[in-house]
Write an enzyme that holds these catalytic residues in place. Structure first.
Site, PDB file in Angstrom:
ATOM      1  N   HIS A 134      51.596  46.295  38.394  1.00 60.11           N
ATOM      2  CA  HIS A 134      50.575  45.338  38.815  1.00 60.11           C
ATOM      3  C   HIS A 134      51.104  43.906  38.773  1.00 60.11           C
ATOM      4  O   HIS A 134      52.008  43.591  37.991  1.00 60.11           O
ATOM      5  CB  HIS A 134      49.340  45.458  37.929  1.00 60.11           C
ATOM      6  CG  HIS A 134      48.567  46.707  38.173  1.00 60.11           C
ATOM      7  ND1 HIS A 134      47.322  46.926  37.621  1.00 60.11           N
ATOM      8  CD2 HIS A 134      48.832  47.814  38.908  1.00 60.11           C
ATOM      9  CE1 HIS A 134      46.865  48.100  38.007  1.00 60.11           C
ATOM     10  NE2 HIS A 134      47.778  48.657  38.790  1.00 60.11           N
ATOM     11  N   GLU A 173      49.713  41.302  37.540  1.00 63.48           N
ATOM     12  CA  GLU A 173      49.492  40.710  36.214  1.00 63.48           C
ATOM     13  C   GLU A 173      50.569  41.172  35.231  1.00 63.48           C
ATOM     14  O   GLU A 173      51.025  40.405  34.393  1.00 63.48           O
ATOM     15  CB  GLU A 173      48.110  41.110  35.680  1.00 63.48           C
ATOM     16  CG  GLU A 173      46.964  40.698  36.589  1.00 63.48           C
ATOM     17  CD  GLU A 173      46.581  41.767  37.613  1.00 63.48           C
ATOM     18  OE1 GLU A 173      45.406  41.767  38.022  1.00 63.48           O
ATOM     19  OE2 GLU A 173      47.438  42.588  38.007  1.00 63.48           O
ATOM     20  N   CYS A 192      45.918  45.958  32.418  1.00 63.11           N
ATOM     21  CA  CYS A 192      46.432  44.587  32.466  1.00 63.11           C
ATOM     22  C   CYS A 192      45.670  43.679  31.506  1.00 63.11           C
ATOM     23  O   CYS A 192      46.256  42.796  30.878  1.00 63.11           O
ATOM     24  CB  CYS A 192      46.348  44.040  33.884  1.00 63.11           C
ATOM     25  SG  CYS A 192      47.510  44.838  35.020  1.00 63.11           S
ATOM     26  N   CYS A 236      42.736  44.816  35.914  1.00 63.02           N
ATOM     27  CA  CYS A 236      42.248  46.118  35.457  1.00 63.02           C
ATOM     28  C   CYS A 236      42.285  46.147  33.923  1.00 63.02           C
ATOM     29  O   CYS A 236      42.789  45.219  33.284  1.00 63.02           O
ATOM     30  CB  CYS A 236      43.113  47.238  36.040  1.00 63.02           C
ATOM     31  SG  CYS A 236      44.773  47.331  35.326  1.00 63.02           S
TER      32      CYS A 236
END
Length: 152
Positions: free
Chosen positions: A83, A85, A114, A111
């Site tokens: 991801h 992040e 993260c 999410c």
């Protein structure tokens, strides 16, 4: 004073850093969703990240989550991508950049996976534009007193 300059609206810091997220997300190799992230502290960009396959791995040509019709925000373990992040935190770590008390700008609310990383990294604020279907993430961030700002 230049009248053209006076008439031009200067973007806010939030608008500027979210625009940087939009540029960074163009590097995404994910075929399902493009996400960009920027870490900022004291008005300075610390690191950027986008989602996609791990460094050195081939980019996705099909999406297992799409093929299995997995809803957004569910079964993240099926995705081989990292991801945005996660990548922005990893990028800062690779270069020895202290991100404690920084602000994360992101195209989407993170999410829950993260969010746990954000909390443990000491990131204090998140400014995001679009929602994400993971309800646990907001709960975790609020419990950890991470400030969450949806930019309209």
């Amino acid at each position: 004073m230049n009248s053209k300059r006076a008439a031009k609206k200067r973007p806010s810091a939030d608008e500027t850093f979210l625009e940087i997220c939009d540029v960074v997300r163009k590097r995404s190799t994910c075929i399902r969703r493009s996400v960009g992230a920027v870490l900022v502290k004291d008005g300075q960009v610390l690191a950027t990240g986008y989602n996609g396959a791990p460094r050195g791995s081939p980019h996705c040509t099909t999406c297992l989550r799409e093929d299995l019709k997995v809803s957004s925000g569910e079964r993240a373990e099926l995705c081989r991508g990292v991801h945005a992040e996660q990548n922005v935190i990893i990028q800062a770590a690779r270069h020895g950049v202290n991100i404690k008390d920084s602000t994360l700008y992101c195209t989407n609310i993170p999410c829950s996976i993260c969010s746990k990383m954000i909390i443990n990294a000491g990131i204090k604020k998140i400014v995001y534009r679009d929602h994400y279907a993971d309800k646990l993430s907001l709960k975790l961030l609020k419990e950890a007193n991470v400030e969450i700002v949806k930019h309209e």
